[in-house]
Design a protein around this motif. Structure first.
Motif, PDB file in Angstrom:
ATOM      1  N   LYS A  48      10.994  75.685  58.993  1.00  0.00           N
ATOM      2  CA  LYS A  48      11.272  76.991  58.385  1.00  0.00           C
ATOM      3  C   LYS A  48      12.372  77.763  59.118  1.00  0.00           C
ATOM      4  CE  LYS A  48       8.297  76.751  55.045  1.00  0.00           C
ATOM      5  NZ  LYS A  48       8.768  76.548  53.691  1.00  0.00           N
ATOM      6  N   SER A  49      13.519  77.106  59.329  1.00  0.00           N
ATOM      7  CA  SER A  49      14.610  77.747  60.068  1.00  0.00           C
ATOM      8  C   SER A  49      15.929  77.813  59.302  1.00  0.00           C
ATOM      9  CB  SER A  49      14.851  77.005  61.385  1.00  0.00           C
ATOM     10  OG  SER A  49      15.337  75.698  61.141  1.00  0.00           O
ATOM     11  N   VAL A  50      15.993  77.213  58.114  1.00  0.00           N
ATOM     12  CA  VAL A  50      17.274  77.063  57.419  1.00  0.00           C
ATOM     13  C   VAL A  50      17.261  77.797  56.080  1.00  0.00           C
ATOM     14  CG1 VAL A  50      18.897  75.377  56.433  1.00  0.00           C
ATOM     15  CG2 VAL A  50      17.588  74.787  58.467  1.00  0.00           C
ATOM     16  N   TYR A  51      18.369  78.471  55.809  1.00  0.00           N
ATOM     17  CA  TYR A  51      18.658  78.991  54.475  1.00  0.00           C
ATOM     18  C   TYR A  51      19.695  78.044  53.873  1.00  0.00           C
ATOM     19  CZ  TYR A  51      16.484  83.380  55.886  1.00  0.00           C
ATOM     20  OH  TYR A  51      15.598  84.321  56.326  1.00  0.00           O
ATOM     21  N   CYS A  52      19.541  77.679  52.603  1.00  0.00           N
ATOM     22  CA  CYS A  52      20.485  76.771  51.944  1.00  0.00           C
ATOM     23  C   CYS A  52      21.198  77.483  50.806  1.00  0.00           C
ATOM     24  CB  CYS A  52      19.767  75.563  51.362  1.00  0.00           C
ATOM     25  SG  CYS A  52      19.294  74.342  52.562  1.00  0.00           S
ATOM     26  N   LEU A  53      22.487  77.250  50.731  1.00  0.00           N
ATOM     27  CA  LEU A  53      23.304  77.717  49.626  1.00  0.00           C
ATOM     28  C   LEU A  53      23.990  76.491  49.039  1.00  0.00           C
ATOM     29  CD1 LEU A  53      24.584  79.951  47.927  1.00  0.00           C
ATOM     30  CD2 LEU A  53      26.348  80.158  49.702  1.00  0.00           C
ATOM     31  N   VAL A  54      23.710  76.194  47.786  1.00  0.00           N
ATOM     32  CA  VAL A  54      24.254  75.017  47.117  1.00  0.00           C
ATOM     33  C   VAL A  54      25.223  75.489  46.039  1.00  0.00           C
ATOM     34  CG1 VAL A  54      23.708  72.895  45.866  1.00  0.00           C
ATOM     35  CG2 VAL A  54      22.060  73.830  47.501  1.00  0.00           C
ATOM     36  N   ASP A  55      26.479  75.053  46.154  1.00  0.00           N
ATOM     37  CA  ASP A  55      27.520  75.414  45.187  1.00  0.00           C
ATOM     38  C   ASP A  55      27.794  74.210  44.291  1.00  0.00           C
ATOM     39  OD1 ASP A  55      29.723  76.245  43.756  1.00  0.00           O
ATOM     40  OD2 ASP A  55      30.941  76.735  45.510  1.00  0.00           O
ATOM     41  N   VAL A  56      27.491  74.354  42.999  1.00  0.00           N
ATOM     42  CA  VAL A  56      27.715  73.281  42.031  1.00  0.00           C
ATOM     43  C   VAL A  56      28.767  73.664  40.992  1.00  0.00           C
ATOM     44  CG1 VAL A  56      25.427  72.259  42.338  1.00  0.00           C
ATOM     45  CG2 VAL A  56      25.762  74.031  40.607  1.00  0.00           C
ATOM     46  N   SER A  57      29.605  74.620  41.331  1.00  0.00           N
ATOM     47  CA  SER A  57      30.630  75.104  40.403  1.00  0.00           C
ATOM     48  C   SER A  57      31.539  73.975  39.935  1.00  0.00           C
ATOM     49  CB  SER A  57      31.503  76.170  41.078  1.00  0.00           C
ATOM     50  OG  SER A  57      30.725  77.227  41.553  1.00  0.00           O
ATOM     51  N   GLU A  58      31.777  73.921  38.642  1.00  0.00           N
ATOM     52  CA  GLU A  58      32.725  72.993  38.027  1.00  0.00           C
ATOM     53  C   GLU A  58      32.471  71.529  38.390  1.00  0.00           C
ATOM     54  OE1 GLU A  58      36.763  74.325  38.466  1.00  0.00           O
ATOM     55  OE2 GLU A  58      36.148  76.420  38.329  1.00  0.00           O
ATOM     56  N   SER A  59      31.203  71.146  38.465  1.00  0.00           N
ATOM     57  CA  SER A  59      30.841  69.757  38.740  1.00  0.00           C
ATOM     58  C   SER A  59      30.082  69.161  37.576  1.00  0.00           C
ATOM     59  CB  SER A  59      29.972  69.654  39.995  1.00  0.00           C
ATOM     60  OG  SER A  59      30.744  69.773  41.133  1.00  0.00           O
ATOM     61  N   ARG A  60      30.187  67.857  37.459  1.00  0.00           N
ATOM     62  CA  ARG A  60      29.423  67.117  36.454  1.00  0.00           C
ATOM     63  C   ARG A  60      28.210  66.494  37.122  1.00  0.00           C
ATOM     64  NH1 ARG A  60      31.840  65.896  31.574  1.00  0.00           N
ATOM     65  NH2 ARG A  60      33.940  66.729  31.419  1.00  0.00           N
ATOM     66  N   PHE A  61      27.128  66.374  36.348  1.00  0.00           N
ATOM     67  CA  PHE A  61      25.900  65.802  36.849  1.00  0.00           C
ATOM     68  C   PHE A  61      25.359  64.789  35.868  1.00  0.00           C
ATOM     69  CE2 PHE A  61      26.291  69.858  38.899  1.00  0.00           C
ATOM     70  CZ  PHE A  61      26.007  69.541  40.217  1.00  0.00           C
ATOM     71  N   ASN A  62      24.582  63.850  36.398  1.00  0.00           N
ATOM     72  CA  ASN A  62      23.869  62.900  35.558  1.00  0.00           C
ATOM     73  C   ASN A  62      22.437  62.803  36.081  1.00  0.00           C
ATOM     74  OD1 ASN A  62      23.904  61.207  37.805  1.00  0.00           O
ATOM     75  ND2 ASN A  62      25.521  59.891  37.016  1.00  0.00           N
ATOM     76  N   VAL A  63      21.659  61.919  35.509  1.00  0.00           N
ATOM     77  CA  VAL A  63      20.249  61.793  35.878  1.00  0.00           C
ATOM     78  C   VAL A  63      20.106  61.431  37.361  1.00  0.00           C
ATOM     79  CG1 VAL A  63      18.141  60.467  35.457  1.00  0.00           C
ATOM     80  CG2 VAL A  63      19.550  61.213  33.545  1.00  0.00           C
ATOM     81  N   ASP A  64      20.968  60.554  37.870  1.00  0.00           N
ATOM     82  CA  ASP A  64      20.876  60.136  39.275  1.00  0.00           C
ATOM     83  C   ASP A  64      21.088  61.315  40.223  1.00  0.00           C
ATOM     84  OD1 ASP A  64      20.439  57.474  38.548  1.00  0.00           O
ATOM     85  OD2 ASP A  64      22.589  57.031  38.533  1.00  0.00           O
ATOM     86  N   VAL A  65      22.040  62.156  39.909  1.00  0.00           N
ATOM     87  CA  VAL A  65      22.330  63.310  40.766  1.00  0.00           C
ATOM     88  C   VAL A  65      21.203  64.330  40.687  1.00  0.00           C
ATOM     89  CG1 VAL A  65      23.914  65.233  41.154  1.00  0.00           C
ATOM     90  CG2 VAL A  65      24.820  62.961  40.643  1.00  0.00           C
ATOM     91  N   VAL A  66      20.700  64.572  39.509  1.00  0.00           N
ATOM     92  CA  VAL A  66      19.587  65.516  39.350  1.00  0.00           C
ATOM     93  C   VAL A  66      18.363  65.022  40.125  1.00  0.00           C
ATOM     94  CG1 VAL A  66      17.969  66.528  37.694  1.00  0.00           C
ATOM     95  CG2 VAL A  66      20.418  66.457  37.169  1.00  0.00           C
ATOM     96  N   GLU A  67      18.069  63.745  40.039  1.00  0.00           N
ATOM     97  CA  GLU A  67      16.938  63.191  40.788  1.00  0.00           C
ATOM     98  C   GLU A  67      17.167  63.290  42.292  1.00  0.00           C
ATOM     99  OE1 GLU A  67      13.872  62.248  39.779  1.00  0.00           O
ATOM    100  OE2 GLU A  67      14.538  63.003  37.836  1.00  0.00           O
ATOM    101  N   ALA A  68      18.402  63.048  42.741  1.00  0.00           N
ATOM    102  CA  ALA A  68      18.722  63.163  44.168  1.00  0.00           C
ATOM    103  C   ALA A  68      18.553  64.605  44.639  1.00  0.00           C
ATOM    104  CB  ALA A  68      20.140  62.671  44.437  1.00  0.00           C
TER     105      ALA A  68
END
Length: 87
Positions: A48-68
Protein backbone atom coordinates in the motif's frame (compact mmCIF):
# COMPACT_ATOMS: atom_id res chain seq x y z
CA UNK A 1 12.81 1.74 -15.58
CA UNK A 2 11.85 3.02 -19.02
CA UNK A 3 10.42 6.36 -20.11
CA UNK A 4 7.05 4.65 -20.38
CA UNK A 5 7.00 3.28 -16.83
CA UNK A 6 8.52 5.60 -14.26
CA UNK A 7 7.94 7.23 -10.92
CA UNK A 8 6.85 10.85 -10.88
CA UNK A 9 8.16 12.68 -7.81
CA UNK A 10 5.56 14.35 -5.63
CA UNK A 11 7.44 16.88 -3.56
CA UNK A 12 4.36 17.96 -1.61
CA UNK A 13 3.25 14.60 -0.25
CA UNK A 14 6.28 12.41 -0.87
CA UNK A 15 3.99 9.77 -2.39
CA UNK A 16 5.15 7.31 -5.02
CA UNK A 17 3.21 8.03 -8.23
CA UNK A 18 3.93 5.47 -10.92
CA UNK A 19 3.17 6.70 -14.43
CA UNK A 20 2.35 3.85 -16.80
CA UNK A 21 2.37 5.58 -20.17
CA UNK A 22 0.56 3.41 -22.71
CA UNK A 23 -0.39 6.34 -24.92
CA UNK A 24 -0.07 6.49 -28.68
CA UNK A 25 0.21 2.79 -29.53
CA UNK A 26 -1.23 2.12 -32.99
CA UNK A 27 -0.48 -1.59 -32.57
CA UNK A 28 -2.21 -2.90 -29.45
CA UNK A 29 0.42 -5.55 -28.74
CA UNK A 30 3.18 -2.93 -28.44
CA UNK A 31 1.86 -2.02 -24.98
CA UNK A 32 2.29 -5.54 -23.54
CA UNK A 33 6.02 -5.23 -22.62
CA UNK A 34 5.28 -2.01 -20.73
CA UNK A 35 2.43 -3.64 -18.84
CA UNK A 36 4.81 -6.42 -17.78
CA UNK A 37 7.44 -3.86 -16.79
CA UNK A 38 4.90 -2.07 -14.60
CA UNK A 39 3.99 -5.37 -12.95
CA UNK A 40 7.64 -6.06 -12.13
CA UNK A 41 8.23 -2.58 -10.72
CA UNK A 42 5.10 -2.47 -8.58
CA UNK A 43 5.89 -5.91 -7.18
CA UNK A 44 9.09 -4.56 -5.62
CA UNK A 45 7.31 -1.79 -3.69
CA UNK A 46 6.06 -1.78 -0.11
CA UNK A 47 2.52 -2.81 0.73
CA UNK A 48 0.00 0.00 0.00
CA UNK A 49 2.69 2.52 -0.99
CA UNK A 50 2.06 3.30 -4.67
CA UNK A 51 -0.32 5.55 -6.55
CA UNK A 52 -0.72 4.59 -10.24
CA UNK A 53 -1.57 6.83 -13.15
CA UNK A 54 -2.20 4.99 -16.42
CA UNK A 55 -2.33 7.03 -19.64
CA UNK A 56 -4.04 5.23 -22.54
CA UNK A 57 -4.60 8.28 -24.74
CA UNK A 58 -4.78 7.56 -28.47
CA UNK A 59 -3.97 3.85 -28.12
CA UNK A 60 -5.58 0.78 -29.60
CA UNK A 61 -6.48 -2.23 -27.49
CA UNK A 62 -7.48 -5.81 -28.08
CA UNK A 63 -8.57 -8.70 -25.86
CA UNK A 64 -4.95 -9.62 -24.99
CA UNK A 65 -4.16 -6.11 -23.78
CA UNK A 66 -7.38 -5.81 -21.79
CA UNK A 67 -6.68 -9.15 -20.10
CA UNK A 68 -3.09 -8.07 -19.34
CA UNK A 69 -4.40 -4.85 -17.76
CA UNK A 70 -6.91 -6.81 -15.68
CA UNK A 71 -4.13 -9.13 -14.49
CA UNK A 72 -1.96 -6.10 -13.71
CA UNK A 73 -4.71 -4.58 -11.57
CA UNK A 74 -5.16 -7.82 -9.62
CA UNK A 75 -1.40 -8.23 -9.14
CA UNK A 76 -0.97 -4.60 -8.06
CA UNK A 77 -3.81 -4.57 -5.54
CA UNK A 78 -1.65 -5.24 -2.42
CA UNK A 79 0.83 -2.52 -3.39
CA UNK A 80 -1.42 0.27 -4.72
CA UNK A 81 -3.23 2.86 -2.62
CA UNK A 82 -5.21 4.27 -5.55
CA UNK A 83 -5.06 4.33 -9.32
CA UNK A 84 -6.49 6.37 -12.18
CA UNK A 85 -6.75 5.87 -15.92
CA UNK A 86 -6.76 8.80 -18.32
CA UNK A 87 -7.39 8.88 -22.03
Amino acid sequence: MSDRVRFIPNQVTGAHVLLIDLSGFANALDSLPHIMEARDIVGTQSHKSVYCLVDVSESRFNVDVVEALKDLAIHNQPFVIASAVIG
